[in-house]
Design a protein around this motif. Structure first.
Motif, PDB file in Angstrom:
ATOM      1  N   VAL A 216     -61.897 -24.605 -52.997  1.00 21.03           N
ATOM      2  CA  VAL A 216     -63.029 -23.593 -53.132  1.00 21.03           C
ATOM      3  C   VAL A 216     -62.705 -22.480 -52.264  1.00 21.03           C
ATOM      4  O   VAL A 216     -62.536 -22.712 -50.965  1.00 21.03           O
ATOM      5  N   SER A 217     -62.568 -21.158 -52.533  1.00 23.97           N
ATOM      6  CA  SER A 217     -62.268 -20.250 -51.783  1.00 23.97           C
ATOM      7  C   SER A 217     -62.859 -18.910 -52.044  1.00 23.97           C
ATOM      8  O   SER A 217     -63.761 -18.870 -53.072  1.00 23.97           O
ATOM      9  N   LEU A 218     -62.814 -17.725 -51.328  1.00 19.71           N
ATOM     10  CA  LEU A 218     -63.248 -16.452 -51.857  1.00 19.71           C
ATOM     11  C   LEU A 218     -64.937 -16.506 -51.867  1.00 19.71           C
ATOM     12  O   LEU A 218     -65.396 -15.840 -52.843  1.00 19.71           O
ATOM     13  N   VAL A 219     -65.434 -17.419 -51.132  1.00 21.23           N
ATOM     14  CA  VAL A 219     -66.859 -17.378 -51.161  1.00 21.23           C
ATOM     15  C   VAL A 219     -67.380 -16.146 -50.403  1.00 21.23           C
ATOM     16  O   VAL A 219     -67.266 -15.855 -49.196  1.00 21.23           O
ATOM     17  N   TYR A 220     -68.206 -15.348 -51.177  1.00 17.73           N
ATOM     18  CA  TYR A 220     -68.692 -14.103 -50.618  1.00 17.73           C
ATOM     19  C   TYR A 220     -70.091 -13.746 -51.154  1.00 17.73           C
ATOM     20  O   TYR A 220     -70.184 -13.737 -52.311  1.00 17.73           O
ATOM     21  N   THR A 221     -70.852 -13.301 -50.106  1.00 18.85           N
ATOM     22  CA  THR A 221     -72.264 -12.970 -50.477  1.00 18.85           C
ATOM     23  C   THR A 221     -72.570 -11.338 -49.651  1.00 18.85           C
ATOM     24  O   THR A 221     -72.275 -11.797 -48.324  1.00 18.85           O
TER      25      THR A 221
END
Length: 282
Positions: A216-221
């Motif tokens: 799981v990658s590119l986690v962004y808020t």
């Protein structure tokens, strides 16, 4: 000790993959790229090498410029002597390395020797931890809806990707480059969103696959939406979705961000290795 560089990627895979699979989750970064090599012909400037000691890999190395050299160590057989001889062999070959990433102890040692041998500087860019999830511990989700990203989301997600790359100290990326990559991700159906009040508030991506796992990658808020549990809900929902097809999920965190590390552990992710990213300069 023998350092061998591989222009024949199949030969590198033959040497490296069985070794890396002994710690599949910890080696998800290199294994994921090896999986990509099996599907496509890698670029000519991709660098692959292995150090063999007593017939067994001691170090495997992979670099896709302009990204850092990925290092994986056989920790049971590693010594300072092997590391010193490896660095000296790489320096002698004139290999340009922008930086390194790998298990903390030996990657730090590699960087220290590299800086001495090249008379350059080594600077820690990010201290990381690798997590693995087999089963979700928390199934409660916040208010909102989990959806697959669509082409209509491209302009917004392009902005988010540029911000993400800057935030995580990845190589600089232009809006045009981000748009191209995000368009490909959307076409691959690999980017997911958490929606609140009808608008996207957080994203996460399914990424590299290994024999039994997926990353799981590119986690962004965005800043204005943080503190509402959106990232937690998005990652939990995506992880649950992925565990239907894989034995485990992995992800990397920045140790300087205690909030994200806490969030992932509450979901059920367990820390399995300290990793470090170090950049080199003259």
């Amino acid at each position: 000790m023998k350092l061998t560089e591989y222009r024949d990627r199949s030969r590198f895979i033959e040497i490296a993959e069985p070794f890396l699979l002994k710690k599949e989750a910890e080696n998800n970064l290199m294994l994921g790229l090896i999986g990509a090599f099996k599907r496509t012909i890698p670029a000519a400037d991709v660098y692959t090498a292995a150090v063999v000691e007593d017939g067994e890999p001691a170090i495997t190395m992979l670099m896709t410029p302009p990204h850092n050299l990925i290092l994986s160590f056989n920790e049971d057989g590693m010594t300072e002597t092997i590391l010193l001889e490896t660095v000296r062999a790489l320096v002698k070959k004139g290999l340009h390395i922008p930086g390194v990433v790998g298990e903390r102890k030996w990657t730090e040692a590699f960087a220290k020797i590299w800086s001495i041998e090249t008379e350059g500087r080594a600077e820690i860019v990010m201290e990381q931890k690798i997590y693995r999830l087999h089963e979700l511990a928390q199934r409660k989700r916040g208010e909102g809806k989990f959806i697959l990203a669509e082409l209509a989301h491209l302009p917004l997600l392009t902005e988010w990707m540029v911000d993400f790359m800057n935030y995580t100290n990845e190589p600089p990326i232009t809006a045009l480059q981000a748009a191209g990559r995000m368009k490909q991700f959307i076409a691959e159906k690999s980017v997911f969103l958490w929606m609140a009040e009808g608008k996207p508030v957080s994203m996460a991506k399914k990424s590299r696959t290994t024999k039994n796992g997926i990353c799981v990658s590119l986690v962004y808020t965005p800043d204005e939406f943080r503190g509402n549990g959106y990232a937690s809900s998005c990652v939990a929902e995506l992880s649950e979705h992925l565990l239907k097809d894989f034995s485990f999920c992995t992800l990397y965190t920045d140790l300087s961000n205690p909030t994200s590390n806490s969030i992932y552990q509450k979901i059920g992710y367990q820390p399995i290795q300290d990793s470090i990213m170090i950049s080199f300069s003259s």
